[in-house]
Design a protein around this motif. Sequence first.
Motif, mmCIF file in Angstrom:
data_model
loop_
_atom_site.group_PDB
_atom_site.id
_atom_site.type_symbol
_atom_site.label_atom_id
_atom_site.label_comp_id
_atom_site.label_asym_id
_atom_site.label_seq_id
_atom_site.Cartn_x
_atom_site.Cartn_y
_atom_site.Cartn_z
ATOM 1 N N MET A 160 134.295 78.005 60.499
ATOM 2 C CA MET A 160 133.808 79.363 60.679
ATOM 3 C C MET A 160 134.365 79.975 61.958
ATOM 4 O O MET A 160 134.667 81.153 62.000
ATOM 5 N N GLU A 161 134.492 79.166 62.996
ATOM 6 C CA GLU A 161 135.009 79.668 64.265
ATOM 7 C C GLU A 161 136.455 80.151 64.123
ATOM 8 O O GLU A 161 136.839 81.146 64.731
ATOM 9 N N ALA A 162 137.252 79.466 63.317
ATOM 10 C CA ALA A 162 138.642 79.877 63.101
ATOM 11 C C ALA A 162 138.704 81.247 62.436
ATOM 12 O O ALA A 162 139.566 82.065 62.770
ATOM 13 N N ILE A 163 137.800 81.508 61.517
ATOM 14 C CA ILE A 163 137.755 82.808 60.847
ATOM 15 C C ILE A 163 137.380 83.895 61.840
ATOM 16 O O ILE A 163 137.983 84.969 61.870
ATOM 17 N N GLU A 164 136.399 83.614 62.700
ATOM 18 C CA GLU A 164 135.985 84.584 63.709
ATOM 19 C C GLU A 164 137.142 84.919 64.645
ATOM 20 O O GLU A 164 137.316 86.070 65.027
#
Length: 61
Positions: free
Chosen positions: A1-5
Amino acid sequence: MEAIEQTLKCPVCMDFFTDPVLLPCGHNFCRTCIHTVWNMDGSGDGLAGPLFCPECQIFLP
C-alpha cells in the motif's frame, strides 16, 4: 500500500498531487510545485530559461 501512496505523491512537496501535470519525461508534479521549481532561476517568470525535470534532470523541449 505504501508503494501505491508514493506514486500518488509529488516528489517536490511530498504530498498527494494537487492539479497534477505530466512532463514529457514521464514524471508527475503538482502544477504549483513545478512552477515554483522553474521560478527558482531568479528571472521572476521562470519560463525564460531552459525548463527541466527536477526528478531526472532532463531538459524539456
